[in-house]
Each structure stands twice: as structure tokens, then as C-alpha cells.
Design a protein around this motif. Structure first.
Motif, short mmCIF file in Angstrom:
data_model
loop_
_atom_site.label_atom_id
_atom_site.label_comp_id
_atom_site.label_asym_id
_atom_site.label_seq_id
_atom_site.Cartn_x
_atom_site.Cartn_y
_atom_site.Cartn_z
N THR A 522 0.80 -1.23 0.00
CA THR A 522 0.00 0.00 0.00
C THR A 522 0.83 1.28 0.00
O THR A 522 0.28 2.34 -0.22
CB THR A 522 -0.92 0.02 1.23
N GLY A 546 -2.45 4.86 -5.38
CA GLY A 546 -3.05 3.58 -5.03
C GLY A 546 -2.05 2.46 -4.85
O GLY A 546 -0.95 2.45 -5.39
N ASN A 565 -4.09 -0.36 -7.78
CA ASN A 565 -5.29 0.49 -7.75
C ASN A 565 -5.24 1.65 -8.74
O ASN A 565 -6.21 2.40 -8.84
CB ASN A 565 -5.51 1.05 -6.34
N ASP A 566 -4.13 1.82 -9.47
CA ASP A 566 -4.10 2.85 -10.51
C ASP A 566 -4.59 2.29 -11.85
O ASP A 566 -4.56 2.99 -12.86
CB ASP A 566 -2.69 3.46 -10.66
N ASN A 589 -9.82 -1.84 -9.79
CA ASN A 589 -8.51 -2.09 -9.18
C ASN A 589 -8.00 -3.47 -9.59
O ASN A 589 -8.73 -4.45 -9.50
CB ASN A 589 -8.62 -2.04 -7.66
#
Length: 620
Positions: A522, A546, A565-566, A589
Motif C-alpha cells: 500500500t 493507489g 489500484n491505478d 482495481n
């Protein structure tokens, strides 16, 4: 900033080979193009144009968020699509050129969501309906690409309008319907006004889900949540008839289509597809499909038609024999994991929510589906010998299935306390290593008859997110969301080394030479670590926004791939630590990503249920 742009120029684009995915929850989202050769349907924020007879696919990228409606003009020249967006922001409608497969114009007026769209019969106008936060209906000129006029869609004392339908013959009349409201609108072009007339239904109060118009504009039919059908006359604005009197359609009429030869095709939320006629609406022919029906689209005159359901199935139905053929399936939930069997790229397996599916790579066909109702599968792995698929479930069980038949081979009950979150197998097929939601790592001895707990390794404080085993089976590495990666000795069954970082680790990989590991999570950083003493060698900026959720490395160790997440798939050079290729195509995601054995493909899966196959830029 300048050197960033020069870097970006050198990054090549990954070639997208195929997409497996269809968002079955979009009402009337599946469309057959008037050329009768292509299906058009939404997936996340992409529109797919799929050739019916070949594997060829085209993609329309341009929306910034999930697509909520799609429509095609009668001539087939234009496609229009609307999206959802965040509260208070403008939601775009995009007008596409079908032949060139490119964007013509963006139309922004509505806020929050585009509920429905319709083209006028001669491609002069497009009418759009805003979502519940917007509540307006707007008519757009296609030639000028601008709004002509707008108006609130429904009256003050009724609910929202949710569907819109254009007349089949006149460019000046359209219908909106929804919760307790049915309106016929007339466009007054010289004064730039639209005038509504409320339709009279007497004592009946209905919530309209679907609507269709007869070819000569004599009547239009409305499907309701109550499971009955209303037949309205657009000239008199009066109710002609309703039905069926008994045996209403269970869970509501979610799709309805008027046929050229007369009669109606009706699809219910319970998955029943029926051919019936006014005024009795009794089923003349019927079939049961899987999942609530959201789209019915005829091919040509209606001799054949396609049906889309909420389970993300697409069926082809021939009208004469009224038999269904399943032509496409995909996940309707977020895909959690993807894995290839050892040494072959012909097949791969994915898991999402309650099912594990095995796919044929080249044809995108689903070969096998294993379903465990009401459970969630977090992670899967193939045994090296290819005789079983080992899966980790949130009911704290490890289940093993046969990959050809889907037969359950064995279950390990109570494998962990808070669900099994990660799983890996050794190459001698004698051990399974599992990680749980409470942070324990457990080593299981697997023989032909028994499954025995060999050791429970208690070090992690939070859930285990990824496990990778060294080739000689003497060591494994586990990544956890407590900010540690631990390298375990699988011979003495104790920890060798521990890596600490201020992040929730999501993925970890051994370099093939096994003196280094790479991790990410993360904090968006990709870190290289020394296996011997757990020291950090270097850190790369993995993504600008992300978490990084998935990572895989080639058998040679020259390149690795990441996704997160991008929504981008990135190919990295291991030694240089630079991105060489970027793949744009996901709209959710990315949850997991794998390079196929032999480096032919990269397959990435995402939270919107999509599976994307990319051509590998470096083949071995």
C-alpha cells in the motif's frame, strides 16, 4: 516534471489481446449492432465491440467511471454511452463513431449519473435522462453536438424516471417512464421546448423497469417491478390493456422487446425468458436462464436474438426452436486471484467470490466452473503435478478440486481461525502452505489419503496476503498486512529472516536466482531485499496513486510485472528498475497478475470482474 514527460515518451504500450468480461447489471447494456456481425456491451468504463463469428474485439476507452447505459442509433452509425460519477460532479455522455471506433463528442450537463439514452429514428437527436440526483431529461442535436433543450423528467409528486424510449417513426416524440410516472414528450424545435403529457393509468400505480415500442408507433409496452405488462397508446395516452392476470413474472419484468412479426419477448429478474402476445400475455414459448435478464437484443428481423443476464452470461436464442446457447460467460464479482498450471500457458484458473473457473487461454472459453455457494475464495494454486487445484476459503477451509471434473478431492476443516487468505504448494506435491486472517502460517503434509498439520508458525500479527515457495522447497516467504515479510525455513520449520516496512504488504516474489525478493504493497513502493540478511537493496516508486496489489516475475528474472489500484499494468526491467511497458484497459482495481509460462501472455484480473490478456513484449 520535464524529465518525467521524456521518460513517459520512451514507455511503450502493452498490446491488449483479449478481454473476458461483461457487466450484466447495466439495463439493456447488451446490444446487437444493425450490421448483425457485432455485439456491443459495457465492462467497467470500457465499451467492448465483439465480433459474433470471430474472436476479434475492439475497445472504446474514454469514460472516467463505470458505464451506466449504452445505445446504438438505428442506422448503426453512432454509439452513445453514459457513465456514473461522484455526487455533484458532471457525468459525461460520449458520442462514438462506430466505423472509425473513435470518440466524436463529450456531452456534459447531467450530474451524478446518466440513467438512460435513446437516439431518434433518423439520427437527428439524442435524448438523455439524468439519475436520481439530477432528474432532468435533455434533448441533444447530433449534428451540432449540443443541447437543444431540457426539462425535469418527472412531476413533483411522483418518483424518478428511469427509462427513455424514442418513437420508431417520428423524430419529435419520445417516452420516459419510471416510478409511478409514464410521460409522452413532444419536441417543439422552433421554440426549443419539450412538452410532456402524463399518461393515464387510472388506479394502477406501477414502477416501470423496461419499455419497448411497436414498429409502427401504434402502442408501447412497459414492464413493471410487479411482474405485469402495461400496453399504452401514445396518441390517446390511455391504457390499452394489462396482463398477465395470473402468474405474473417473478421479481419483475426487467427486459422487454417488441418483435417485427408481432408478439413480445419478455425477460424477468428470475431468469425466465418468455414469448407472449397481448392481451393475455400467456407464455407461448419459454426457457429458464441463469441470472436475472437485463438485456434482450434482436439480430436483424428477430429470427435470432441475444440475451444478457446479471450473472454475466450472454446467450444466443433462435426464435423458431427457442433453445438457448451460452456464447459467453465471465465473472460477475471481483476476481481475487489468477494462476497458471506448471509449464503450460494453454489454461489458467481464476477465483471470484463463490466460484473457481478454469479458462482456455486462446479462445477465452470457460472450461470448468466449481461453485461453493455463499463462500468467498481468496486464493488458488495448482499442484505441480496438475492433479488438483488447492483453494483458500473464508469459511476457514482449504478445499482441493480435480481440475478436469471439478470433483472435491479433500477438505481441511478449521485450517485457520479467521478464514484462509493465502495459499501455496511445494513442487514435490507433498506440502501445502497456507496463511490465515489471524496471521498464522501453517504447513500441511499432503498424502494420497491424509492431510496432516505439520507446523503452525505464529509470527505475523495480521492477515497473510501472499506466499511464495523457493524452488528447492526448503524455504518460503510470506507477506502480511502487519508490515512484515518473513522468510521461513521449511526444513527446521522456523523463521530465518524478517523484513519490516511501514506498509501493508500485498505481494512478494522470489527472483529466480533466489538471493533477492521483491515486495510491494500500500505504500506504492517496490522494494528489493537481500534474502540472506533481510536488508533493503533499493526502492522504486511503483505507482503514482493507489496500492500495488499484484506482482509476478519471469522465469529468467529479467522482467517483472505489477498491477494495482491505478488500473495500470506495468512491465519493469528488473536490473534497471524502470518501466518499459504500460497497459491501459482495466477500469477496476487490479487484484492479481501473472506472466504465463513461456512468457507468451500477461494476464491481469480486476475488481470489476474483468480478465485481460496482454501480449508479452519479451518472449523467451
Amino acid at each position: 516534471m520535464e524529465n518525467q514527460t521524456s521518460l513517459k515518451a520512451e514507455v511503450a504500450e502493452l498490446e491488449l489481446e483479449a478481454v473476458i468480461g461483461f457487466n450484466g447489471h447495466v439495463p439493456t447494456g447488451l446490444k446487437c449492432h444493425p450490421d448483425q456481425e457485432h455485439l456491443i456491451y459495457p465492462l467497467g468504463c470500457t465499451i467492448l465491440i465483439q465480433a459474433i463469428n470471430t474472436q476479434e474485439q475492439n475497445f472504446l476507452h474514454g469514460h472516467s467511471n463505470n458505464i451506466s447505459c449504452v445505445t446504438i442509433s438505428k442506422s448503426g452509425v453512432y454509439i452513445a454511452s453514459g457513465q456514473v460519477t461522484f455526487m455533484g460532479f458532471k457525468a459525461d455522455i460520449i458520442l462514438w463513431d462506430y466505423k472509425k471506433r473513435e470518440l466524436i463528442a463529450r456531452l456534459s450537463l447531467h450530474k451524478g449519473k446518466i440513467e438512460a439514452l435513446a437516439f431518434s429514428p433518423n439520427d437527428l437527436y439524442l435524448v438523455s435522462l439524468g439519475g436520481p440526483d439530477d432528474g432532468s431529461v435533455v434533448v441533444w442535436s447530433i449534428a451540432k453536438r449540443e443541447a437543444i433543450c431540457g426539462s425535469p423528467a418527472a412531476g413533483l409528486n411522483v418518483g424518478n424516471a428511469t427509462t427513455v424510449l424514442f418513437s420508431k417513426c417520428r423524430d419529435e416524440m419520445f417516452v420516459t417512464a419510471g416510478n409511478g410516472t409514464i410521460r409522452v414528450w413532444e419536441l417543439d424545435l422552433p421554440n426549443r421546448k419539450i412538452w410532456p403529457t402524463e399518461c393515464q393509468t387510472g388506479q394502477m400505480k406501477r414502477i416501470v423497469m423496461s419499455v419497448t415500442m411497436a414498429d409502427d408507433d401504434s402502442f408501447f409496452y412497459l414492464g413493471t417491478t410487479t411482474g405485469d405488462i402495461l400496453k399504452m397508446n401514445p396518441r390517446t395516452k390511455l391504457l390499452a390493456d394489462t396482463g398477465p392476470a395470473k402468474d405474473k413474472f417473478s421479481l419483475g419484468v426487467s427486459a422487454i422487446k417488441c418483435l417485427k412479426m408481432g408478439g413480445l419477448l419478455v425477460g424477468s429478474r428470475a431468469g425466465l425468458l418468455v414469448f407472449c402476445r397481448s392481451p393475455s400475455y400467456k407464455p407461448i414459448k419459454k426457457i429458464q436462464l441463469q441470472g436475472g435478464i437485463t438485456s434482450i437484443t434482436p439480430r436483424g428481423e428477430g429470427h435470432q436474438f441475444f440475451v444478457g443476464t446479471e450473472e454475466s452470461h450472454i446467450y444466443r436464442v433462435n426464435f423458431t426452436d427457442f433453445k438457448e446457447t451460452l456464447i459467453a460467460t465471465c465473472h460477475s464479482e471481483a476476481v481475487q486471484d489468477i494462476v497458471f498450471p506448471f509449464g503450460t500457458a494453454e489454461l489458467f484458473a481464476t477465483c471470484a467470490k463463490k466460484d473457481i473457473r478454469v479458462w482456455h487461454t486462446l479462445s477465452n472459453r470457460e472450461l470448468l466452473r466449481i461453485t461453493v455457494p455463499n463462500m468467498t475464495c481468496h486464493s488458488i494454486d495448482f499442484m505441480r503435478d496438475g492433479k488438483s487445484i488447492i483453494s483458500a476459503w473464508d469459511d476457514s477451509r482449504i478445499r482441493a478440486f480435480a481440475p478436469e471434473t471439478g470433483r472435491l478431492i479433500y477438505v481441511i476443516n478449521n485450517a485457520h481461525r479467521i478464514g484462509v487468505t493465502a495459499i501455496a504448494t511445494t513442487s514435490d506435491c507433498k506440502r501445502v502452505i497456507s496463511g490465515g486472517g489471524e496471521g498464522e502460517v501453517r504447513v500441511w503434509q499432503i498424502s494420497s489419503q491424509t492431510q496432516k498439520l505439520e507446523e503452525a508458525l505464529k509470527e505475523h500479527k495480521s492477515s497473510v496476503s501472499c506466499i511464495r515457495v523457493k524452488n528447492n522447497n526448503e524455504e518460503c516467504v510470506t507477506a502480511s498486512t502487519d508490515g512484515t515479510c518473513i522468510i521461513w525455513d521449511l526444513v527446521r520449520l522456523r523463521r530465518n529472516q524478517m523484513i519490516l516496512a511501514n506498509t501493508l504488504f500485498q505481494c512478494v516474489c522470489y527472483h529466480p536466482e533466489e538471493f533477492q525478493i521483491i515486495t510491494s504493497g500500500t505504500d506504492r513502493k517496490i522494494a528489493y531485499w537481500e534474502v540472506f540478511d533481510g536488508s533493503v537493496i533499493r526502492e522504486l516508486e511503483g505507482s503514482l496513486s493507489g496500492s500495488v496489489n499484484g506482482m509476478d516475475i519471469t522465469q529468467e528474472g529479467v522482467h517483472f510485472v505489477t498491477g494495482g489500484n491505478d488500473h495500470l499494468v506495468k512491465v519493469w526491467d528488473y536490473n534497471e528498475g524502470e518501466v518499459t511497458h504500460v497497459g491501459v484497459g482495466h477500469s477496476g482495481n487490479i487484484t492479481s497478475i501473472r506472466i504465463s509460462p513461456g512468457n507468451q501472455y500477461i494476464i491481469s484480473v480486476s475488481a470489476d470482474g474483468a480478465i485481460l490478456r496482454w501480449k508479452c513484449p519479451f518472449s523467451s
